[in-house]
Design an enzyme around this catalytic site. Sequence first.
Site, PDB file in Angstrom:
ATOM      1  N   GLU A   1      13.178  -0.013  -3.401  1.00  0.00           N
ATOM      2  CA  GLU A   1      11.974   0.815  -3.435  1.00  0.00           C
ATOM      3  C   GLU A   1      11.397   0.766  -2.037  1.00  0.00           C
ATOM      4  OE1 GLU A   1       8.577   2.546  -3.282  1.00  0.00           O
ATOM      5  OE2 GLU A   1       8.121   0.428  -3.574  1.00  0.00           O
TER       6      GLU A   1
ATOM      7  N   CYS B   1       2.885   2.593  -0.009  1.00  0.00           N
ATOM      8  CA  CYS B   1       4.066   3.428   0.229  1.00  0.00           C
ATOM      9  C   CYS B   1       3.849   4.853  -0.259  1.00  0.00           C
ATOM     10  CB  CYS B   1       5.294   2.811  -0.430  1.00  0.00           C
ATOM     11  SG  CYS B   1       5.116   2.486  -2.193  1.00  0.00           S
TER      12      CYS B   1
END
Length: 492
Positions: A243, A277
């Site tokens: 991720e 993110c």
Amino acid sequence: MTLWINGDWVTGQGALRVKRNPVSGEVLWQGNDADAAQVGQACRAARAAFPRWARLSFGDRQVRVERFAGLLESNKAELTAIIARETGKPRWEAATEVTAMINKIAISIKAYHVRTGEQRSEMPDGAASLRHRPHGVLAVFGPYNFPGHLPNGHIVPALLAGNTIIFKPSELTPWSGEAVMRLWQQAGLPPGVLNLVQGGRETGQALSALEDLDGLLFTGSANTGYQLHRQLSGQPEKILALEMGGNNPLIIDEAADIDAAVHLTIQSAFVTAGQRCTCARRLLLKSGAQGDAFLARLVAVSQRLTPGRWDDEPQPFIGGLISEQAAQQVVTAWQQLETMGGRTLLAPRLLQAGTSLLTPGIIEMTGVTGVPDEEVFGPLLRVWRYDNFDEAIRMANNTRFGLSCGLVSPEREKFDQLLLEARAGIVNWNKPLTGAASTAPFGGIGASGNHRPSGWYAADYCAWPMASLESDSLTLPATLNPGLDFSDEVVR
């Protein structure tokens, strides 16, 4: 003693590491990194603990995990302060992280049963069954922006599935990693089931290079994720869940309430000092008078944002970045964009030398070519103007990343078009890019990763499916395939 290996706290044999508060410079934690030998020791401990842990009933593993949830609740104030002091984020935001850690545990338990539990289909001559089995020993690499919540998005489902773990926190948040590990210890995990190794690049490389790993679960930057992917290439027997980051677009097409749209944009771009993110990195704004008014209001409100210390009162919206170096990297990125021809609308400013307190920056890049497709991990928003919605979608998809994307518009038809054409794992409508449901998958495509950690789909990569055809007895079929003869007569 800051490493936890095989149920014991031990002293690292690697280099000394000192963690300071990124704003005050106060020493918060110090300890020695794990060397390669200690990383190997942690792996052997996890391997030895795996058979017994995997053979426990799911209920027995669940008891330990739920005990950990209770410890998070009873130690919430202390853990909140540790995370806030170490990362520089305000107390209010660190508290939401601990709450998310607690809430995600019940979700992970439910996800295990729904996505990777057992199923049985009856057949005329037996049954077809589906079960799931743990991989074995998994390495978990944690990020610094959410040092409690995001690693636990890997750790909790992995433990529930029956895996054993070697956890390496970010070298920038060793204190948070240790604090969480001490709660796991109190939860009664057997020795070797969960091991903690502290350290930076050398420790991480030693961990990812272990031959006896069954998989690696990573949350962090695209650059490190790519390195891990290259390192594990040619090893399909190891599960690799990545991720990573994003160069995320937010499309402001039409906003009846400009202040509401500005609020959404600030939440998308500048919350956590831009260190999520999913933060908006690219603002795609429709050309015209309304877009001009929106942009002017965005700059006016954003310039009022003053980052503060973690315990300031009244509490600030944003705190410091993870380090002075991280703040300086954002300033450098802004300066490079200016050199390329960008027009600064709001200059990012370091409020005090030697700290990571950085104000937000906004720079317009319309018409500038050759802008790097990179994630600037901080409070810097780049702006492009567009003329029609098809152009906006093309601009949104013009990235190697594919994590989050958002649209501000009253028109459902445009959102439906975006859903069909967007290349992103998270696509929001009139909601901040940084908003995500814990019961939904979290992650992206392209350079943003390959699996969905920290939520509903995490169970998928923590166990492998085992299909079975079963019957409690064996009899000769009444009808045989052509060419088979089981008659009593012997043919000569």
